[in-house]
Design an enzyme around this catalytic site. Structure first.
Site, short mmCIF file in Angstrom:
data_model
loop_
_atom_site.label_atom_id
_atom_site.label_comp_id
_atom_site.label_asym_id
_atom_site.label_seq_id
_atom_site.Cartn_x
_atom_site.Cartn_y
_atom_site.Cartn_z
N HIS A 205 1.22 -1.18 -0.05
CA HIS A 205 -0.50 -0.29 -0.24
C HIS A 205 0.81 0.93 -0.09
O HIS A 205 1.17 2.21 0.89
CB HIS A 205 -1.14 0.21 1.20
CG HIS A 205 -2.00 0.95 1.13
ND1 HIS A 205 -2.80 1.04 1.75
CD2 HIS A 205 -1.81 2.41 0.97
CE1 HIS A 205 -4.00 2.41 1.49
NE2 HIS A 205 -3.10 3.18 1.23
N HIS B 216 0.76 5.30 -2.39
CA HIS B 216 0.60 4.99 -3.91
C HIS B 216 2.14 6.12 -4.50
O HIS B 216 2.52 7.10 -3.54
CB HIS B 216 0.25 6.59 -3.77
CG HIS B 216 -2.06 6.08 -2.89
ND1 HIS B 216 -2.42 5.94 -2.92
CD2 HIS B 216 -1.70 6.08 -1.09
CE1 HIS B 216 -3.01 5.50 -2.39
NE2 HIS B 216 -3.29 4.89 -1.17
N GLU C 199 -10.63 3.40 5.99
CA GLU C 199 -9.80 4.77 6.38
C GLU C 199 -10.81 5.76 7.18
O GLU C 199 -10.38 5.69 8.59
CB GLU C 199 -9.27 4.64 5.37
CG GLU C 199 -7.68 6.13 5.30
CD GLU C 199 -7.87 6.56 4.87
OE1 GLU C 199 -8.17 6.11 3.39
OE2 GLU C 199 -6.32 7.39 4.87
N ASP D 164 1.70 3.99 2.53
CA ASP D 164 0.80 4.68 2.34
C ASP D 164 1.45 6.12 1.53
O ASP D 164 1.32 5.97 -0.09
CB ASP D 164 -0.59 5.52 3.21
CG ASP D 164 -1.60 5.69 2.90
OD1 ASP D 164 -1.87 5.49 1.12
OD2 ASP D 164 -2.27 6.15 3.20
#
Ligand code: ADE
Ligand code: ZN
Length: 337
Positions: free
Chosen positions: A17, A19, A200, A278
């Site tokens: 995970h 980005h 989330e 993240d």
């Protein structure tokens, strides 16, 4: 005697995970802004970094999209992906499954081919240089319409052999997974897996919806499942992986303190939880996240080894490759087969 910090670094890990746009460091934002003649709201990279204080997901996403606006050419995407691979090579990461947000770029007139081909060449160079394997995941922005996601998917289709799955990210509140049920049906028909950010900031019901309506095989974040004990049991029983991002959750005020984060509770409940960064340029890298969890949640050697094994078990690698990494981890912590 090996320290637990040493073990956290030495254990082979997969990051499931992250980005790519969230790996863009302020220095690279400034370099690219100069290259493309983009005027920024901040005078320096330091001033930009100081603005990284968020009240919630939306306040972060606004700055994240603004920063990503300096990515314009194929070689920018190449350097972005390669810089991320260079970074994780120093953190004991051997496999990555990064997301990218095509709509952020195509909305500004960047060609989808430049985005995809740039990212692919950066990942390939990183793989050659460091031996890190990867699977790539384009994601739809859920604050945009279904029609926009449909159009984006049509643009992505010629590249589908390069993707393992398609994801769903951005502003969760008020944008339930069901909004994209039809487009994800097409994603599955094209032979791609589905992953989705859910639970989330949004409620636990969004996790169920992502599994039931989108047929998501992995949930990104998913931490609000703790509000529904039956769901926790179901996730454990079905071994649906949750790609948890503890430092991100603290920086975006999902939980007040890391010591109150449910990672360990979920791990001990038998859920396949994995630890991830993240958006490392904003929240800290993968090893930093592991070390913070180790300290604040008092993780032990067994916990660390299980998290490392979960990261490969929850990946899109083949069963054979998963087994190779899991056995390597067992050997490292001294478990006999
Ligand atoms: N895009 C980048 N980071 C994200 C996050 N934490 N949640 C939703 N979308 C994102
Ligand atoms: Zn995310």
């Amino acid at each position: 005697m090996r320290s637990l910090e040493g073990l956290a670094g030495a254990l082979p890990k997969a990051e499931l995970h992250v980005h790519l746009e969230g790996t863009l460091e302020p220095e690279m934002v400034f370099f690219l802004a100069k290259k493309h003649g983009v005027k920024l709201r901040f005078p320096t990279a330091t001033a930009l970094r100081q603005a990284y204080r968020f009240q919630d997901l939306q306040s972060f996403l606004d700055l994240y999209e603004e920063g990503a606006g300096v990515l314009r050419e194929k070689e920018d995407f190449h350097h972005l992906a390669l810089a991320y691979m260079d970074r994780i090579a120093r953190e004991g990461v051997w496999h990555v499954e990064p997301f990218f947000d095509p709509q952020i770029h195509t909305a500004r007139g960047v060609g989808i081919g430049d985005v995809v081909e740039g990212v692919l060449s950066g990942l390939r160079e990183g793989e050659k240089k460091h031996g890190i394997s990867w699977r790539l995941i384009p994601s739809f922005l859920r604050h945009l319409t279904e029609a926009d996601a449909m159009r984006t998917f049509q643009e992505l289709l010629p590249y589908r052999k390069h993707f393992a799955a398609v994801g769903l990210d951005s502003s969760e509140k008020g944008n339930p997974p069901g909004k994209f049920e039809r487009v994800f049906a097409q994603v599955r028909e094209a032979g791609l897996k589905v992953v989705a950010h859910a639970g989330e900031e949004g409620p636990a019901t969004y996790i169920r919806e992502a599994i039931e309506k989108l047929k998501a095989v992995r949930i990104d974040h998913g931490v609000r499942c703790v509000e529904d004990p039956d769901l926790v049991k179901e996730l454990a029983q079905k071994q649906i992986p949750l790609t948890v991002c503890p430092l991100s959750n603290i920086k975006l005020c999902v939980f007040k303190k890391l010591s109150e984060h449910p990672l360990k509770e979920l791990l001990h409940a038998g859920v396949n939880v994995t630890v991830n960064s993240d958006d490392p340029a904003f929240f800290g890298g993968l090893l930093e996240t592991w070390l913070a969890c180790l300290k604040e949640l008092s993780l032990g050697e067994t916990d660390l080894a299980q998290l490392a094994k979960n990261s490969f078990a929850g990946s899109f690698l083949s069963d054979e490759e998963k087994m190779k990494w899991i056995q390597k981890i067992d050997r490292l912590v001294g478990v006999s087969a």
